[in-house]
Motif scaffolding. Structure first.
Motif: not given
Length: 208
Positions: A132-144
């Protein structure tokens, strides 16, 4: 006449239990689901190494890697995502039948597809883990750099942007990578598999 009516299952003389006994541990599908960027693949890889170092037979089925081979003809449409999950679940079932611990790391956004995947396995052989991870945090990371491309319209049918992600209703385990580091998350998963699921133990069956 349906051709499948003429296809007969050929029973193997070597059972799954025989193979598990040879490996010295149980076999299972550990299915990691979550948004892109949540940490699924990295966590899966770390846990795979831990299981291997513990002396167990383990294999990782990563969603991106599968799309370089068996699933390379599939798009990211809803229909093709369903087929992607079906194929991966069937491959995983073969690994489990071979007595191997297999880890699947796929977004797998739809609950019905994950339910259908679980149905292929026996009780406690399918372990669903929601990373589980918030969409905002996933977008902040955006590793690819995929979220950036999805926001600009370069990528269509991207989960969390123009395609929904359905959170698991009753996963075996939830690991929140907003709150835990990747290493902490991997430790949580490994501890759960060893201490709660007794994955590396071999249970002797009466008919063995």
């Amino acid at each position: 006449m349906n051709d499948s009516e003429n296809i007969i299952w050929h029973q193997s003389q070597v059972s799954k239990q025989n193979r598990q006994k040879l490996h010295g541990h149980k076999s299972a599908m550990i299915w990691l689901t979550g948004l892109s960027g949540s940490g699924k693949s990295t966590i899966a890889n770390i846990v795979q190494k831990k299981i291997h170092q513990a002396g167990a037979s383990v294999y990782l089925l990563d969603g991106d890697n599968l799309r370089h081979g068996i699933n390379k003809n599939l798009s990211f449409s809803e229909q093709d995502r369903k087929e992607n999950i079906r194929r991966t679940a069937e491959i995983g079932k073969l690994f489990v039948d071979a007595g191997v611990i297999v880890i699947g790391a796929l977004i797998s956004p739809f609950e019905v597809d994950r339910i259908n995947a679980r149905k292929l396995y026996e009780h406690e052989e399918f372990i669903e883990v929601y990373i589980k991870c918030s969409l905002q945090e996933c977008e902040n990371r955006d590793p690819k750099g995929l979220y950036k491309k999805a926001r600009s319209g370069e990528i269509k049918h991207f989960t969390g942007i123009d395609q929904p992600y359905e959170e698991p209703v009753s996963p075996n385990l939830i690991i929140n990578t907003d709150a835990h580091s990747i290493l902490e998350s991997a430790d949580l998963l490994y501890s759960y598999l060893i201490d709660e699921m007794n994955l590396l133990e071999w249970e002797v069956h009466e008919n063995d």
